[in-house]
Design a protein around this motif. Structure first.
Motif, PDB file in Angstrom:
ATOM      1  N   ALA A   5       0.735  -1.272  -0.030  1.00  0.00           N
ATOM      2  CA  ALA A   5       0.024  -0.165  -0.015  1.00  0.00           C
ATOM      3  C   ALA A   5       0.866   1.225  -0.128  1.00  0.00           C
ATOM      4  N   GLN A   6       1.925   1.153   0.706  1.00  0.00           N
ATOM      5  CA  GLN A   6       2.940   2.227   0.757  1.00  0.00           C
ATOM      6  C   GLN A   6       3.511   2.406  -0.787  1.00  0.00           C
ATOM      7  N   THR A   7       3.709   1.414  -1.341  1.00  0.00           N
ATOM      8  CA  THR A   7       4.624   1.450  -2.432  1.00  0.00           C
ATOM      9  C   THR A   7       3.612   2.041  -3.437  1.00  0.00           C
ATOM     10  N   SER A   8       2.292   1.526  -3.214  1.00  0.00           N
ATOM     11  CA  SER A   8       1.414   2.029  -4.476  1.00  0.00           C
ATOM     12  C   SER A   8       1.005   3.741  -4.153  1.00  0.00           C
ATOM     13  N   GLN A   9       1.027   3.961  -2.973  1.00  0.00           N
ATOM     14  CA  GLN A   9       0.794   5.618  -2.557  1.00  0.00           C
ATOM     15  C   GLN A   9       1.913   6.304  -3.258  1.00  0.00           C
ATOM     16  N   ALA A  10       3.164   5.686  -3.169  1.00  0.00           N
ATOM     17  CA  ALA A  10       4.483   6.510  -3.460  1.00  0.00           C
ATOM     18  C   ALA A  10       4.420   6.441  -5.090  1.00  0.00           C
ATOM     19  N   SER A  11       4.285   5.435  -5.771  1.00  0.00           N
ATOM     20  CA  SER A  11       4.072   5.294  -7.126  1.00  0.00           C
ATOM     21  C   SER A  11       2.719   6.303  -7.578  1.00  0.00           C
ATOM     22  N   THR A  12       2.023   6.412  -7.009  1.00  0.00           N
ATOM     23  CA  THR A  12       0.785   7.342  -7.301  1.00  0.00           C
ATOM     24  C   THR A  12       1.217   8.932  -7.075  1.00  0.00           C
ATOM     25  N   LYS A  13       1.837   8.995  -5.810  1.00  0.00           N
ATOM     26  CA  LYS A  13       2.384  10.508  -5.546  1.00  0.00           C
ATOM     27  C   LYS A  13       3.413  10.814  -6.673  1.00  0.00           C
ATOM     28  N   THR A  14       4.350   9.836  -7.020  1.00  0.00           N
ATOM     29  CA  THR A  14       5.494  10.395  -7.941  1.00  0.00           C
ATOM     30  C   THR A  14       4.675  10.563  -9.579  1.00  0.00           C
ATOM     31  N   ARG A  15       3.770   9.707 -10.034  1.00  0.00           N
ATOM     32  CA  ARG A  15       2.907   9.998 -11.018  1.00  0.00           C
ATOM     33  C   ARG A  15       2.265  11.249 -10.933  1.00  0.00           C
ATOM     34  N   GLN A  16       1.656  11.747 -10.065  1.00  0.00           N
ATOM     35  CA  GLN A  16       0.887  12.767  -9.988  1.00  0.00           C
ATOM     36  C   GLN A  16       2.001  14.197  -9.916  1.00  0.00           C
ATOM     37  N   ILE A  17       3.093  13.854  -9.355  1.00  0.00           N
ATOM     38  CA  ILE A  17       4.034  15.123  -9.166  1.00  0.00           C
ATOM     39  C   ILE A  17       4.550  15.074 -10.768  1.00  0.00           C
ATOM     40  N   ALA A  18       4.990  14.106 -11.510  1.00  0.00           N
ATOM     41  CA  ALA A  18       5.355  14.227 -12.842  1.00  0.00           C
ATOM     42  C   ALA A  18       4.400  14.790 -13.677  1.00  0.00           C
ATOM     43  N   HIS A  19       3.091  14.395 -13.696  1.00  0.00           N
ATOM     44  CA  HIS A  19       1.880  15.043 -14.156  1.00  0.00           C
ATOM     45  C   HIS A  19       1.923  16.436 -14.028  1.00  0.00           C
ATOM     46  N   LEU A  20       2.107  16.889 -12.799  1.00  0.00           N
ATOM     47  CA  LEU A  20       2.209  18.173 -12.294  1.00  0.00           C
ATOM     48  C   LEU A  20       3.298  19.094 -13.101  1.00  0.00           C
ATOM     49  N   ALA A  21       4.348  18.594 -12.960  1.00  0.00           N
ATOM     50  CA  ALA A  21       5.434  19.034 -13.769  1.00  0.00           C
ATOM     51  C   ALA A  21       5.470  19.486 -15.114  1.00  0.00           C
ATOM     52  N   GLN A  22       4.865  18.263 -15.757  1.00  0.00           N
ATOM     53  CA  GLN A  22       4.574  18.501 -17.358  1.00  0.00           C
ATOM     54  C   GLN A  22       3.669  19.572 -17.464  1.00  0.00           C
ATOM     55  N   GLN A  23       2.380  19.509 -16.829  1.00  0.00           N
ATOM     56  CA  GLN A  23       1.557  20.897 -16.798  1.00  0.00           C
ATOM     57  C   GLN A  23       2.112  21.955 -16.475  1.00  0.00           C
ATOM     58  N   LEU A  24       3.010  22.170 -15.404  1.00  0.00           N
ATOM     59  CA  LEU A  24       3.626  23.518 -15.259  1.00  0.00           C
ATOM     60  C   LEU A  24       4.688  24.090 -16.401  1.00  0.00           C
ATOM     61  N   GLN A  25       5.176  22.661 -16.992  1.00  0.00           N
ATOM     62  CA  GLN A  25       6.154  23.261 -18.217  1.00  0.00           C
ATOM     63  C   GLN A  25       5.045  23.746 -19.517  1.00  0.00           C
ATOM     64  N   LEU A  26       4.124  23.141 -19.644  1.00  0.00           N
ATOM     65  CA  LEU A  26       3.350  23.434 -20.642  1.00  0.00           C
ATOM     66  C   LEU A  26       2.556  24.879 -20.542  1.00  0.00           C
ATOM     67  N   LEU A  27       2.335  25.364 -19.151  1.00  0.00           N
ATOM     68  CA  LEU A  27       1.852  26.553 -18.845  1.00  0.00           C
ATOM     69  C   LEU A  27       2.859  27.570 -18.890  1.00  0.00           C
ATOM     70  N   ALA A  28       4.060  27.107 -18.771  1.00  0.00           N
ATOM     71  CA  ALA A  28       5.230  28.028 -18.895  1.00  0.00           C
ATOM     72  C   ALA A  28       5.633  28.555 -20.390  1.00  0.00           C
ATOM     73  N   GLN A  29       5.533  27.508 -21.164  1.00  0.00           N
ATOM     74  CA  GLN A  29       5.671  27.581 -22.565  1.00  0.00           C
ATOM     75  C   GLN A  29       4.333  28.559 -23.172  1.00  0.00           C
ATOM     76  N   ARG A  30       3.238  28.285 -22.707  1.00  0.00           N
ATOM     77  CA  ARG A  30       2.300  29.023 -23.385  1.00  0.00           C
ATOM     78  C   ARG A  30       2.176  30.492 -22.751  1.00  0.00           C
ATOM     79  N   THR A  31       2.518  30.672 -21.596  1.00  0.00           N
ATOM     80  CA  THR A  31       2.657  32.000 -20.712  1.00  0.00           C
ATOM     81  C   THR A  31       3.769  32.932 -21.957  1.00  0.00           C
ATOM     82  N   GLU A  32       5.050  32.079 -22.242  1.00  0.00           N
ATOM     83  CA  GLU A  32       5.833  32.789 -23.139  1.00  0.00           C
ATOM     84  C   GLU A  32       5.360  33.167 -24.311  1.00  0.00           C
ATOM     85  N   GLN A  33       4.655  32.323 -25.189  1.00  0.00           N
ATOM     86  CA  GLN A  33       4.008  32.341 -26.235  1.00  0.00           C
ATOM     87  C   GLN A  33       3.162  33.634 -26.280  1.00  0.00           C
TER      88      GLN A  33
END
Length: 83
Positions: A5-33
């Motif tokens: 359960a701890q491993t599952s939560q850690a992998s979910t948290k890691t996946r969510q953080i990676a998705h958030l980082a991707q969304q923030l990068q996209l937001l930064a690109q669109r803001t620059e544009q």
């Protein structure tokens, strides 16, 4: 909690953080544009203002040319012809 359960939560948290980082990068690109497009629009607006002034001058000049008897010297010549 067990380790799976701890491993599952850690992998979910890691996946969510990676998705958030991707969304923030996209937001930064669109803001620059958006910043680049806004600068271009501001530059074009100044040229449109000049173009509007030129068109106004052309309309005033064409009205002056197209309206007979409107100029002061033409009015004086017309008054002399009537006398």
């Amino acid at each position: 909690m067990n380790s799976s359960a701890q491993t599952s939560q850690a992998s979910t948290k890691t996946r969510q953080i990676a998705h958030l980082a991707q969304q923030l990068q996209l937001l930064a690109q669109r803001t620059e544009q958006l910043e680049q497009l806004s600068a271009t629009t501001a530059e074009q607006a100044s040229y449109m203002r000049l173009l509007g002034g030129y068109h106004a001058a052309w309309f005033m000049a064409s009205q002056r040319i197209m309206t007979p008897g409107d100029a002061p010297d033409e009015q004086a010549a017309a008054a002399e012809e009537q006398q």
